[in-house]
Enzyme design. Structure first.
Site, PDB file in Angstrom:
ATOM      1  N   GLU A 217       7.615  27.742   2.396  1.00 51.50           N
ATOM      2  CA  GLU A 217       8.834  28.459   1.984  1.00 51.50           C
ATOM      3  C   GLU A 217      10.100  27.992   2.693  1.00 51.50           C
ATOM      4  O   GLU A 217      11.178  28.025   2.135  1.00 51.50           O
ATOM      5  CB  GLU A 217       8.724  29.961   2.280  1.00 51.50           C
ATOM      6  CG  GLU A 217       7.779  30.726   1.433  1.00 51.50           C
ATOM      7  CD  GLU A 217       6.388  30.803   2.043  1.00 51.50           C
ATOM      8  OE1 GLU A 217       5.557  31.487   1.494  1.00 51.50           O
ATOM      9  OE2 GLU A 217       6.144  30.162   3.085  1.00 51.50           O
TER      10      GLU A 217
ATOM     11  N   HIS B 233      22.844  57.659   7.449  1.00 52.24           N
ATOM     12  CA  HIS B 233      21.946  57.062   8.450  1.00 52.24           C
ATOM     13  C   HIS B 233      22.713  56.732   9.736  1.00 52.24           C
ATOM     14  O   HIS B 233      23.166  55.603   9.904  1.00 52.24           O
ATOM     15  CB  HIS B 233      21.314  55.778   7.889  1.00 52.24           C
ATOM     16  CG  HIS B 233      20.324  56.045   6.818  1.00 52.24           C
ATOM     17  ND1 HIS B 233      18.983  56.200   7.064  1.00 52.24           N
ATOM     18  CD2 HIS B 233      20.487  56.221   5.488  1.00 52.24           C
ATOM     19  CE1 HIS B 233      18.355  56.447   5.931  1.00 52.24           C
ATOM     20  NE2 HIS B 233      19.242  56.466   4.961  1.00 52.24           N
TER      21      HIS B 233
ATOM     22  N   LEU C 223       8.018  35.937  17.559  1.00 54.56           N
ATOM     23  CA  LEU C 223       8.324  35.511  18.937  1.00 54.56           C
ATOM     24  C   LEU C 223       9.654  36.100  19.410  1.00 54.56           C
ATOM     25  O   LEU C 223      10.013  35.967  20.573  1.00 54.56           O
ATOM     26  CB  LEU C 223       8.393  33.987  19.028  1.00 54.56           C
ATOM     27  CG  LEU C 223       7.071  33.233  18.840  1.00 54.56           C
ATOM     28  CD1 LEU C 223       7.286  31.744  19.031  1.00 54.56           C
ATOM     29  CD2 LEU C 223       6.024  33.743  19.822  1.00 54.56           C
TER      30      LEU C 223
ATOM     31  N   GLU D 297      21.609  56.192  12.600  1.00 58.08           N
ATOM     32  CA  GLU D 297      20.904  55.205  13.422  1.00 58.08           C
ATOM     33  C   GLU D 297      21.404  53.783  13.175  1.00 58.08           C
ATOM     34  O   GLU D 297      21.198  52.909  14.024  1.00 58.08           O
ATOM     35  CB  GLU D 297      19.386  55.308  13.188  1.00 58.08           C
ATOM     36  CG  GLU D 297      18.861  54.767  11.861  1.00 58.08           C
ATOM     37  CD  GLU D 297      18.951  55.747  10.686  1.00 58.08           C
ATOM     38  OE1 GLU D 297      19.761  56.690  10.752  1.00 58.08           O
ATOM     39  OE2 GLU D 297      18.250  55.543   9.680  1.00 58.08           O
TER      40      GLU D 297
ATOM     41  N   TYR E 245       6.282  48.953   5.217  1.00 62.33           N
ATOM     42  CA  TYR E 245       5.102  48.370   5.873  1.00 62.33           C
ATOM     43  C   TYR E 245       5.143  46.839   5.854  1.00 62.33           C
ATOM     44  O   TYR E 245       4.485  46.184   6.641  1.00 62.33           O
ATOM     45  CB  TYR E 245       3.813  48.823   5.170  1.00 62.33           C
ATOM     46  CG  TYR E 245       3.391  50.236   5.490  1.00 62.33           C
ATOM     47  CD1 TYR E 245       3.292  50.679   6.811  1.00 62.33           C
ATOM     48  CD2 TYR E 245       3.073  51.128   4.476  1.00 62.33           C
ATOM     49  CE1 TYR E 245       2.904  51.977   7.094  1.00 62.33           C
ATOM     50  CE2 TYR E 245       2.673  52.438   4.759  1.00 62.33           C
ATOM     51  CZ  TYR E 245       2.592  52.853   6.073  1.00 62.33           C
ATOM     52  OH  TYR E 245       2.209  54.139   6.367  1.00 62.33           O
TER      53      TYR E 245
ATOM     54  N   CYS F 203      18.575  61.774   6.281  1.00 60.56           N
ATOM     55  CA  CYS F 203      18.429  61.440   4.857  1.00 60.56           C
ATOM     56  C   CYS F 203      17.334  62.303   4.226  1.00 60.56           C
ATOM     57  O   CYS F 203      17.566  63.496   4.041  1.00 60.56           O
ATOM     58  CB  CYS F 203      18.203  59.952   4.681  1.00 60.56           C
ATOM     59  SG  CYS F 203      18.801  59.394   3.082  1.00 60.56           S
TER      60      CYS F 203
ATOM     61  N   ILE G 128      16.032  38.427  18.764  1.00 62.29           N
ATOM     62  CA  ILE G 128      16.498  38.867  20.092  1.00 62.29           C
ATOM     63  C   ILE G 128      17.095  37.685  20.852  1.00 62.29           C
ATOM     64  O   ILE G 128      18.112  37.834  21.546  1.00 62.29           O
ATOM     65  CB  ILE G 128      15.331  39.486  20.901  1.00 62.29           C
ATOM     66  CG1 ILE G 128      14.719  40.675  20.154  1.00 62.29           C
ATOM     67  CG2 ILE G 128      15.782  39.899  22.302  1.00 62.29           C
ATOM     68  CD1 ILE G 128      15.660  41.826  19.922  1.00 62.29           C
TER      69      ILE G 128
HETATM   70  N1  GLN Z   1      14.436  59.540  -1.092  1.00 62.67           N
HETATM   71  C1  GLN Z   1      15.664  60.175  -0.780  1.00 62.67           C
HETATM   72  C2  GLN Z   1      16.779  59.752  -1.719  1.00 62.67           C
HETATM   73  O1  GLN Z   1      16.682  58.754  -2.372  1.00 62.67           O
HETATM   74  C3  GLN Z   1      16.065  59.907   0.660  1.00 62.67           C
HETATM   75  C4  GLN Z   1      16.323  58.470   0.964  1.00 62.67           C
HETATM   76  C5  GLN Z   1      16.270  58.148   2.425  1.00 62.67           C
HETATM   77  O2  GLN Z   1      15.713  58.885   3.224  1.00 62.67           O
HETATM   78  N2  GLN Z   1      16.806  56.995   2.806  1.00 62.67           N
HETATM   79  O3  GLN Z   1      17.776  60.435  -1.825  1.00 62.67           O
END
Ligand code: GLN
Length: 539
Positions: free
Chosen positions: A150, A508, A15, A510, A54, A382, A19
């Protein structure tokens, strides 16, 4: 002592508790309060680091190297302040702590039980951020739905906490769904009533009810909900579906959610909400001047939440460039031959996403080759950066079977290899290179042009790295190391200067893009795609 707000959910999952919690926090922050949000998840994994994307979507990594729930990403994107390990606690973590103490003999021979030992441990963790003294208000989101087996210990801990801290210091906000029954032509309140009843049976009376709804909640219905759920009339809040999550703080402000909360917690309401920059962002988001199409190549693309932070970073960077980024989702496994490359046609940019393991990796490498050879703006994150390295090794340096040892331990050219400190690890959870590390940039790089800073800090989550034995050959052939860890010399960024915009990052980016601080590399990438798109329009 901070005031505590708990956000629980009922009727259905998804829901948008995260946010709602973030929007409330934003409103309170914009009135001058120092606010943070923490999430308590009822699953038994110690953290989501070992979960397949997933299952719950992306794993969000904090500066201090915790692998956490993706809702922490929303908290950071809304509040523009970093979260930490203490902001995400699971049932697994609580039990781990209690069992560790039991083995140390800390319970002095007592029988260790859910009540009081588990609930006490939960309450101790509720207070971790509050005890830092940094916050006026701590919002705690309880994952799952009331009534789940849980979440029972968490709900019981909230009940005790509220009783101990007092009503003026603790507030419970309950989020429910008011579904519209098409055949009856009506909004239905019964599921919400039942969900509040479940909460009451557990000893908790919610103070505020937030109702997710597709249609306007008329006053009559609000009155009914107030009466049967035992809350004040003006504490029944409508949360209507909106075109963007970034509009939710304003919807909540219209509903006076922040005022109700402050009144109930006996906090001053004198300072007005200050959201000028936020509104400016929203205005630009809604009326983009241009549009670019960017291919996101990944192996979890069926579940967009697996790339949540990348999607949001594109929204932020799009706004900075006053353009809409349309993401084309490309399953890397489908890029299984040169005939499949039509899937990459008509894109203005290609992003190759992070990932683990062998599945789909050849498709990612094919996508890099396409972007490199056709001079299309490219961004690798990455595993995406590692694929860029492999592709260059194979097709430019002529190292035919070059690979990462993650996918092919027998390769004759291990251009990406396991980091030395990863070599003898047996334990999976929390053992990657995680969290913030410094990176030194080359001044003549796209990265530097984007950051305008020679030293940056970015977050990591990987086991493999660029193999420095090959660096001279790469640089000679035109792929340079544009960013390096100053202590370990780990290659953090590769670039191809002769290309329109080709940047691969081991970290990363992002995870650090927020509404108020869109990430410079995403802004730079979107700008490059926009410039490229404009070259394709006939003059
Ligand atoms: N599988 C790669 C590693 O472990 C890249 C990991 C990722 O993309 N977060 O270095």
């Amino acid at each position: 002592m901070a005031k505590h707000i708990f956000v629980t959910g009922g009727v259905a999952s998804s829901l948008g508790k995260g946010i709602i919690a973030s929007s409330l926090a934003k409103l309170l922050q914009s009135r001058g309060f120092s606010v943070t949000i923490q999430k308590f998840d009822p699953y038994i994994n110690i953290d989501p680091g070992t979960l397949n994307p997933y299952e719950h979507g992306e794993c969000y990594v904090t500066d201090d190297g915790a692998e956490t729930d993706l809702d922490l990403g929303h908290y950071e994107r809304f509040l523009n302040i970093p979260t930490s390990k203490a902001n995400n606690i699971t049932t697994g973590r609580i039990y781990y702590n209690v069992i560790t103490k039991e083995r140390e003999g800390a319970y002095l021979g007592k029988t260790v039980q859910v009540v009081p030992h588990i609930t006490n441990e939960i309450k101790r963790n509720f207070l971790l951020l509050s005890e830092t003294g940094k916050y006026d208000i701590v919002i705690t989101e309880i994952g799952g739905c009331v009534g789940d087996i849980e979440s029972l210990p968490f709900i019981e801990a909230v009940r005790q906490f509220k009783w101990e801290q007092g009503a003026q210091n603790t507030l419970v906000v309950h989020l429910t769904l008011v579904p519209y029954l098409k055949s009856a032509g009506e909004l239905k309140t019964k599921p919400s009533q039942n969900s509040v009843r479940q909460l009451s049976e557990a000893g908790i009376q919610p103070d505020i009810l937030i109702c997710r709804t597709e249609y306007e909640l008329p006053a009559e219905l609000r009155k009914k909900m107030a009466l049967f759920c035992n809350v004040d009339f003006d504490c029944v809040i409508e949360a209507r579906d909106s075109d963007t999550i970034y509009a939710v703080p304003l919807l909540m402000q219209d509903e006076k959610l922040d005022e109700r909360v402050l009144q109930k917690l006996n906090l001053p309401i004198d300072k007005p909400v200050e959201l000028t920059r936020w509104k400016d962002f929203l205005r630009k988001l809604r009326v983009p001047k241009e549009e670019v199409r960017i291919g996101l190549v990944g192996k979890y693309v069926e579940l967009h939440d697996a790339y949540k932070s990348i999607v949001e970073s594109f929204i932020h960077a799009g706004v900075m460039n006053e353009c809409k980024v349309k993401i084309e989702w490309i399953q890397s496994e489908k890029l299984d031959s040169d005939q499949s490359l039509y899937l990459l046609e008509n894109l203005h940019g290609i992003l190759v996403a992070p990932g683990f393991g062998q599945r789909g990796i050849e498709g990612k490498i094919r996508a890099v080759r396409y972007a490199r050879e056709k001079n299309i703006p490219f961004f690798g994150i990455c595993l995406g950066m590692q694929c860029a390295t492999i592709e260059f090794a194979r097709n430019v340096l002529g190292f035919a079977d070059a690979h990462t040892t993650e996918a092919n331990p027998e390769t004759s050219y291990p251009v990406i290899a396991l980091m030395p400190d990863q070599q003898n690890l047996k334990q999976m959870g929390g053992t990657m290179r995680l969290g913030a590390y410094t990176c030194q940039l080359r001044h003549d790089s796209n990265s530097f042009r984007a950051y305008q800073n020679l030293r940056i800090q970015e977050r990591h989550r990987h086991r493999y790295e660029f193999n420095n034995d090959y660096l001279p050959q790469f640089e000679e052939a035109g792929m340079i190391c544009a960013g390096i860890n100053p202590e370990t010399k780990l290659v953090e960024i590769v670039e191809i200067p002769s290309h329109r915009w080709f940047v691969g990052v081991q970290f990363h980016p992002e995870l650090k893009s927020t509404v108020e601080n869109p990430h410079p590399l995403f802004v730079g990438f979107v700008k490059a795609t926009l410039e490229y798109a404009l070259t394709k329009i006939p003059q």
